[in-house]
Design an enzyme around this catalytic site. Structure first.
Site: not given
Ligand code: GLN
Length: 532
Positions: A90, A165, A189
């Site tokens: 990532k 994400s 994410s």
């Molecule tokens: N979707 C969550 C957010 O927008 C989680 C993001 C993540 O785990 N990096 O904060």
């Protein structure tokens, strides 16, 4: 020799076996994946899982492994089980020799001077790194649509989101562009993209995998973890990256448990599995609920004892998260100021003060969602509001932790759907941040409490034929339990489906028109620009 189409569909564990047996070389495997990336990732309707493809270096590492193996002897014996098995990373995790963008314009062209600890460990295991995967800018989002480099598409339906994400890592693995990938999970994410792409994703216990070199979003919640197509494969990758790291002050001193052995235990007899009352039912898509119930049936048949637990404070977890996370992010992102990293934008007119350069740089470099959270976090932390918002959220966090503690006195492992719905359409929730935030309702409690969570494919929803994720949660430091239960459930489900869920995914080559490479050329660094 296996043909390339078969080769890229093998699990990492099977690939490792074939490599060790000399049935295939790492160069062949790595090239097969690079060809797949070239075929499906680019173009108008490409998957767009990769922001950077690291072909040359990946092939060089592969060739090195092949040479070591061919030479035999002690060095060949000492090769790691995953030596020669490619992996994607990532683009929130820093790497020497490849750009790291965090999905943001503000870091376009930036190269890290050091490797993240997890990357060092991939290198030590001699795993060729295929490239860097797409993400919501600074990992803020649930759909990968907030990437400054265009959204990633879901391989099951190219008009849908791959989750976020870490949509790039999940889509790369689901589209057979990589057998393994690394993700980061601050609020879901790794797990939510896993759920909507039919892949496996694990958020390890907080502190059990080093965060050194993961660009910080919310430091008390962030965790790096594995993404794969099978539970065993995640265990294998987790085993590579896990364990104490003196570079991370929150790193646990614990020796790493044998996660691979746990994934091979093969039974759940007598294990108490707790259904979290608050994390299913109302608000969850019917098809998600059906697959969740199927999984419970299978676990029961396998001898697990299903109990119901209540975690009443989980209803406040999402609200608490969206105060704590932006608060920490507003502080962590202060360093992107046009002075130290990446982009620098000079104000068009008026005085050239440092504040104005910072302002112009941050205005141009950050996207809307990042700005929204910086504003929210700054507000929540400001004098006069601190106690009401940040302080209250921290109290809720403690209550969520206590709910977990109570639940784990009656259950060994907890279970829920990973996400309330299957993959939604690109654009569907982009203008509605609150609807977007709701995707994380089932994954966030684990981050608030630091406990580990695993998502695995639970089948396809009746309404739309799209993947549903099943989430397993264990007490802190008991990640091994997740692999044990996950592998058993996976085997039962695959027996029912007659093979892996991803075998049912549509043929991508037919769906992707054009196959121009999506490789984003490394952009010139600021230093190089200035040197001209
Ligand atoms: N979707 C969550 C957010 O927008 C989680 C993001 C993540 O785990 N990096 O904060």
């Amino acid at each position: 020799m296996t043909d390339n189409n078969e080769l890229i569909r093998l699990s990492a564990a099977d690939l490792a076996e074939k490599l060790a047996a000399g049935e295939v070389t790492s160069v062949e495997v790595t090239q097969a994946y690079l060809d797949r990336i070239a075929a499906v990732d680019g173009g108008e309707r490409g998957v767009n899982a990769f922001l950077h493809v690291n072909a040359e270096e990946a092939l060089a590492v592969a060739a090195e492994v092949d040479a070591t193996r061919a030479a035999g002897g002690a060095e060949a014996e000492a090769l790691h089980v995953l030596a020669g098995v490619p992996v994607a990373v990532k683009d929130l995790i820093v790497t020497v020799g490849q750009p790291t963008t965090a999905g943001s314009k503000i870091l376009e062209g930036w190269h890290s001077p050091y490797d993240a600890t997890v990357v060092e460990r991939l290198r030590a295991a001699k795993m060729p790194i295929l490239g860097k995967t797409n993400l919501d800018e600074f990992a803020m989002g649930s759909s990968t649509e907030h990437s400054a480099y265009g959204p990633t598409r879901n391989p099951w339906d190219l008009d849908r989101i791959p989750g976020g994400s870490g949509g790039g890592s999940a889509a790369a693995v689901a589209a057979f562009e990589a057998p393994l990938a690394l993700g980061t999970d601050t609020g879901g994410s790794i797990r939510q993209p896993g759920a909507v792409t039919g892949t496996v994703g694990v958020k390890p216990t907080y502190g059990s995998v080093s965060r050194y070199g993961a660009i910080a979003m919310a430091s008390s919640l962030d965790q790096i973890g594995p993404v794969s197509r099978t539970v065993l494969d995640s265990a294998l990758l987790h085993q590579v990256i896990g364990g104490h790291d003196p570079h991370d002050s929150t790193s646990l001193p614990d020796p790493l448990a044998d996660l691979v052995a746990a994934a091979k235990t093969g039974n759940v007899e007598g294990l108490r599995i707790g259904i979290i009352k608050e994390l299913h039912g109302e608000g969850y898509q019917a098809g998600v609920e059906n697959r969740f119930n199927d999984a419970l049936e299978l676990l029961k048949e396998a001898g697990a004892q299903i109990v119901e637990v209540s975690c009443p404070n989980f209803q406040y977890a999402l609200g608490a998260y969206y105060l704590i996370m932006p608060s920490e992010a507003s502080s962590n992102l202060a360093k992107f100021d046009g002075v130290r990293y990446g982009l620098r934008v000079l104000p068009e007119d008026g005085p050239m003060t440092i504040e104005r350069v910072m302002g112009a740089t941050r205005a141009a470099g950050f996207g809307d969602e990042v700005k929204r959270r910086i504003i929210l976090g700054t507000y929540a932390l400001s004098a006069g509001y601190y106690d009401a918002y940040y302080g209250s959220a921290q109290k809720v966090r403690t209550l969520v932790q206590r709910d977990f503690e109570a639940a784990f006195t009656v259950a060994d492992v907890l279970i829920s759907p990973t996400a309330p719905t299957t993959a939604f359409r690109l654009g569907e929730k982009l203008d509605d941040p609150l609807a977007m935030y709701l995707n994380d309702v089932a994954t966030i409690p684990a981050n608030l409490a630091g406990v580990p969570g695993l998502s695995l494919p639970g089948g396809l929803a009746d309404e739309d034929g799209l993947p549903v994720g099943i989430q397993l949660l264990a007490p802190a430091r008991e990640d091994a339990r997740l692999y044990r239960v996950g592998a058993v459930l996976e085997a039962l489900l695959e027996a029912k489906w007659g093979g892996p869920l991803l075998a049912q995914a549509p043929d991508l080559i037919a769906g992707v028109a054009g196959s121009a490479s999506s490789v984003v050329e490394p952009v010139e660094t600021l230093e190089a620009q200035e040197a001209k």
